[in-house]
Design a protein around this motif. Structure first.
Motif, PDB file in Angstrom:
ATOM      1  N   LEU A 107      -2.441  13.874  85.291  1.00  8.62           N
ATOM      2  CA  LEU A 107      -3.492  13.427  84.832  1.00  8.62           C
ATOM      3  C   LEU A 107      -3.510  13.299  83.178  1.00  8.62           C
ATOM      4  O   LEU A 107      -4.305  12.656  82.655  1.00  8.62           O
ATOM      5  CB  LEU A 107      -4.898  14.334  85.235  1.00  8.62           C
ATOM      6  N   ARG A 135      -9.007  15.965  82.715  1.00 12.21           N
ATOM      7  CA  ARG A 135      -9.012  14.613  82.057  1.00 12.21           C
ATOM      8  C   ARG A 135      -9.539  14.525  80.888  1.00 12.21           C
ATOM      9  O   ARG A 135      -9.238  13.792  80.074  1.00 12.21           O
ATOM     10  CB  ARG A 135      -9.839  13.846  83.017  1.00 12.21           C
ATOM     11  N   LEU A 187      -2.120  18.501  88.599  1.00 11.14           N
ATOM     12  CA  LEU A 187      -3.034  18.403  87.442  1.00 11.14           C
ATOM     13  C   LEU A 187      -2.096  17.632  86.144  1.00 11.14           C
ATOM     14  O   LEU A 187      -2.889  16.882  85.401  1.00 11.14           O
ATOM     15  CB  LEU A 187      -3.502  19.767  87.015  1.00 11.14           C
ATOM     16  N   ARG A 210      -9.880  18.788  87.974  1.00 11.42           N
ATOM     17  CA  ARG A 210      -9.369  17.429  87.463  1.00 11.42           C
ATOM     18  C   ARG A 210     -10.138  17.046  86.265  1.00 11.42           C
ATOM     19  O   ARG A 210      -9.847  16.349  85.328  1.00 11.42           O
ATOM     20  CB  ARG A 210      -9.294  16.529  88.706  1.00 11.42           C
TER      21      ARG A 210
END
Ligand SMILES: C[S@@+](CC[C@H](N)C(=O)[O-])C[C@H]1O[C@@H](n2cnc3c(N)ncnc32)[C@H](O)[C@@H]1O
Length: 273
Positions: free
Chosen positions: A183, A152, A180, A148
């Motif tokens: 994000l 990000r 994912l 993650r």
């Protein structure tokens, strides 16, 4: 093979040429996930060009493999452990890409030195590809935290059309991989770049035993389930709790697949390219 040296033949690198990666004690030794990520690069060379990042570069193998591609100009490895950075620099020289692969001591996308931070800031919005074979983050969370973190931060660096080749082994399950995308709305999922067959998730390796115990604890907390295959019945799925309990009872490791997944930065964000 001498201790502390991995020799990757041309057959394994799929046209990138042979690689000799040194990983003395205290530095990162290549794993099956490393080799699958190299295969993903070798098998998909036409997707790799321009500027690249290697998140968690370890002893440098992915940055070095990508730097062997003619259309790749430069790859910057980001790595937490200074000893890994030192050996990655030597490995890049040894493998003929010392001028194209450089390595910074960094905590995720934040280099430790001011000059490293300036160098990385200059790459924002200009990066064509990111490769990442992150460690498991368990037992603090569900093991997926570093993936993650990679996603990000990726949007800050990838240009539109840029790609992320992310190592995610099969047992994490589709819902974590697809999660994912929540994000970063600029990313699309584009499939599997490379995969092993079903192989034992070797629980005699202390790190993988810790992983499965962490996954089982996450399931016991009510988190998303994991998916292994039964070692004696390859058609049958096992949760992490079942995989852990089967290993404790029989000593047999469950099966998984080491994989590299492709994400594409398909859209720009806030009007930026
Ligand atoms: C699974 S290894 C992969 C190494 C190499 N890319 C390969 O495939 O062989 C993950 C690497 O990430 C590094 N790492 C862990 N946490 C990190 C962080 N916060 N920032 C940068 N690197 C990190 C570890 O030291 C380790 O070398």
């Amino acid at each position: 093979m001498p201790e502390g040296i991995s020799v990757l033949t041309e057959e394994l690198t799929l046209g990138l040429g042979p690689l000799e990666i040194h990983h003395p004690r205290g530095t990162f030794a290549l794993t099956p996930a490393s080799l699958t990520a190299v295969e993903a690069i070798g098998r998909n060379q036409d997707r790799f060009r321009g500027l690249g990042l290697d998140w968690g570069s370890g002893s440098g193998v992915l940055a070095i493999a990508a730097a062997r591609i003619g259309d790749v100009e430069e790859v910057v490895g980001l790595e937490l452990e200074p000893a890994n950075v030192r050996v990655a620099r030597i490995n890049a020289e040894r493998n003929g890409v010392g001028d194209k692969a450089r390595f910074l001591v960094a905590d995720s996308y934040t280099p430790k030195s001011p000059s490293g931070r300036a160098a990385l800031a200059a790459l924002e919005g200009r990066v064509d590809f990111i490769v990442a074979n992150p460690p498991s983050s368990s037992p603090a969370d569900d093991g997926f935290g570093f993936r993650r973190e990679v996603v990000r931060g990726a949007g800050r660096f990838l240009k539109t059309g840029g790609i992320l080749a992310l190592s995610v082994s099969w047992q994490y399950g589709t819902s974590r991989v697809m999660g994912l995308l929540d994000l970063d709305p600029t990313l699309d999922y584009a499939g599997v770049l490379a995969s092993t067959a079903w192989v034992p998730f070797d629980m005699s390796r202390p790190d993988l035993l810790t992983d499965v115990e962490g996954y089982a604890a996450e399931e016991e907390r009510g988190g998303l389930p994991y998916a292994f295959r039964h070692p004696d019945h390859p058609g049958r799925d096992l949760t992490a709790i079942q995989a852990r309990d089967h290993y404790r009872a029989t000593g047999a490791s469950p099966l998984s697949r080491w994989q590299s997944h492709l994400f594409v930065r398909a859209r720009c964000r806030n009007g930026q390219g």
